[in-house]
Design a protein around this motif. Structure first.
Motif, PDB file in Angstrom:
ATOM      1  N   GLY A  87      39.887  65.936  65.502  1.00  0.00           N
ATOM      2  CA  GLY A  87      39.570  65.427  64.175  1.00  0.00           C
ATOM      3  C   GLY A  87      38.316  64.559  64.105  1.00  0.00           C
ATOM      4  O   GLY A  87      37.398  64.852  63.352  1.00  0.00           O
ATOM      5  N   ARG A  88      38.270  63.485  64.873  1.00  0.00           N
ATOM      6  CA  ARG A  88      37.205  62.502  64.719  1.00  0.00           C
ATOM      7  C   ARG A  88      35.963  62.871  65.514  1.00  0.00           C
ATOM      8  O   ARG A  88      36.055  63.365  66.636  1.00  0.00           O
ATOM      9  CB  ARG A  88      37.713  61.125  65.149  1.00  0.00           C
ATOM     10  CG  ARG A  88      38.706  60.522  64.191  1.00  0.00           C
ATOM     11  CD  ARG A  88      39.363  59.278  64.752  1.00  0.00           C
ATOM     12  NE  ARG A  88      38.423  58.384  65.436  1.00  0.00           N
ATOM     13  CZ  ARG A  88      38.794  57.292  66.081  1.00  0.00           C
ATOM     14  NH1 ARG A  88      40.077  56.963  66.137  1.00  0.00           N
ATOM     15  NH2 ARG A  88      37.907  56.527  66.665  1.00  0.00           N
ATOM     16  N   ASP A  89      34.796  62.589  64.910  1.00  0.00           N
ATOM     17  CA  ASP A  89      33.529  62.904  65.572  1.00  0.00           C
ATOM     18  C   ASP A  89      33.412  62.234  66.934  1.00  0.00           C
ATOM     19  O   ASP A  89      32.943  62.842  67.903  1.00  0.00           O
ATOM     20  CB  ASP A  89      32.345  62.472  64.684  1.00  0.00           C
ATOM     21  CG  ASP A  89      32.040  63.481  63.595  1.00  0.00           C
ATOM     22  OD1 ASP A  89      32.580  64.596  63.641  1.00  0.00           O
ATOM     23  OD2 ASP A  89      31.252  63.147  62.695  1.00  0.00           O
ATOM     24  N   ASP A  90      33.799  60.963  67.024  1.00  0.00           N
ATOM     25  CA  ASP A  90      33.636  60.255  68.299  1.00  0.00           C
ATOM     26  C   ASP A  90      34.491  60.870  69.401  1.00  0.00           C
ATOM     27  O   ASP A  90      34.068  60.969  70.552  1.00  0.00           O
ATOM     28  CB  ASP A  90      33.935  58.766  68.134  1.00  0.00           C
ATOM     29  CG  ASP A  90      35.342  58.485  67.638  1.00  0.00           C
ATOM     30  OD1 ASP A  90      35.964  59.389  67.046  1.00  0.00           O
ATOM     31  OD2 ASP A  90      35.831  57.355  67.824  1.00  0.00           O
ATOM     32  N   LYS A  91      35.688  61.354  69.034  1.00  0.00           N
ATOM     33  CA  LYS A  91      36.543  62.008  70.024  1.00  0.00           C
ATOM     34  C   LYS A  91      35.983  63.368  70.424  1.00  0.00           C
ATOM     35  O   LYS A  91      36.100  63.786  71.582  1.00  0.00           O
ATOM     36  CB  LYS A  91      37.963  62.151  69.481  1.00  0.00           C
ATOM     37  CG  LYS A  91      38.713  60.837  69.371  1.00  0.00           C
ATOM     38  CD  LYS A  91      40.155  61.060  68.950  1.00  0.00           C
ATOM     39  CE  LYS A  91      40.923  59.737  68.909  1.00  0.00           C
ATOM     40  NZ  LYS A  91      42.341  59.946  68.501  1.00  0.00           N
TER      41      LYS A  91
END
Length: 275
Positions: free
Chosen positions: A172-176
């Motif tokens: 889901g998250r860009d950083d992940k």
């Protein structure tokens, strides 16, 4: 600023009848903004700055990766939805462009890709990096959740709606996503798509990722703004079509010089209109 959980909203909070008023430059009342994508930090910054300009206005942010912001607006549980796709039932205001960066591990020496090759990678037609001038390594595709705006825009622009293989790893998250590209073994294999601002920030801070040029165009803010870079999506604010002083004021603030300066910290601001 307060951020109520989506659960609280779905348990009965409605906005019908919430008093909203404006007298001259004095804007007062509540404003609820809903979203599910990577725009949260930008929207929070806009909301804080908006509240400073309009001290009697209160901005509440509802953000959940699994929410449906447009439906929250239609049902009266939010005033604004942050999305990348227009809806015929709602009014849309574009506040920025979001470039969609194709990222690989820094050690992957694939030089560039075409838009068609990106489509072929994510639809499973190309499975080896060596087919693109890269290493003799199988491609590991990282996809995004089905409800996120960036995935909708990515699939639509490449003509691969519903064609990304189920074997792709969904994050889901860009950083992940970026951390996964860096940490995947073998390190040459992973490829993903993320918001350009997040990708550029990662490169600037020394994270071991590369952004692949698409159709011989570097993924940069100027090339996104003028449309040369082929993968981009609009960042939109959707609301009901009837006038609402607080909603109108927030949209105007987001498009003002002050608002666009905030937007530019993560996204590509709109080109200024010639007077």
């Amino acid at each position: 600023m307060h951020a109520r959980s989506l659960l609280a909203v779905l348990c009965g909070l409605t906005l019908v009848g919430v008093p909203l008023s404006a007298s001259g430059d004095e804007i007062s009342g509540s404003l609820v903004i809903a979203g599910n994508g990577p725009e949260l930090q930008t929207i929070e910054a806009l909301a804080r700055a908006f509240e400073k300009v309009h001290p009697r206005a209160y901005v509440d942010i509802l953000w959940d990766e699994n929410s449906k912001p447009v439906e929250l607006v239609k049902s009266g549980r939010a005033h604004l939805a942050v999305t990348g796709t227009e809806d015929p039932e709602l009014a849309a205001t574009q506040i920025a462009w979001d470039g969609i960066a194709i990222i690989v591990n820094l050690s992957n020496f694939t030089k560039e890709v075409t838009k068609q090759q990106v489509a072929d990678i994510f639809s499973g037609k190309v499975r080896m990096w060596s087919d693109l001038g890269g290493p003799e390594t199988k491609i590991l595709v990282i996809d995004r959740p089905r409800n996120q705006n960036i995935r909708d825009a990515f699939e639509a622009q490449l003509g691969i709606e519903g064609k990304i293989h189920n074997s792709a790893k969904v994050i889901g998250r860009d950083d992940k996503v970026i951390k996964t590209v860096v940490g995947t073994l073998p390190p040459l294999s992973a490829v993903a798509y993320v918001s350009l601002g997040q990708a550029l920030a990662a490169v600037t801070t020394g994270v071991a990722v590369r952004l692949l040029p698409v159709d011989k165009v570097e993924p940069e803010m100027p090339t996104v703004k003028d449309g040369r870079y082929p993968l981009r999506r609009p960042v939109l604010l959707l609301s009901k079509k009837e006038p609402n002083p607080v909603v109108d004021a927030f949209r105007e603030f987001a498009l003002s010089d002050a608002g666009q300066k905030i937007v530019s910290e993560a996204y590509t601001p709109l080109a200024k209109k010639q007077s």
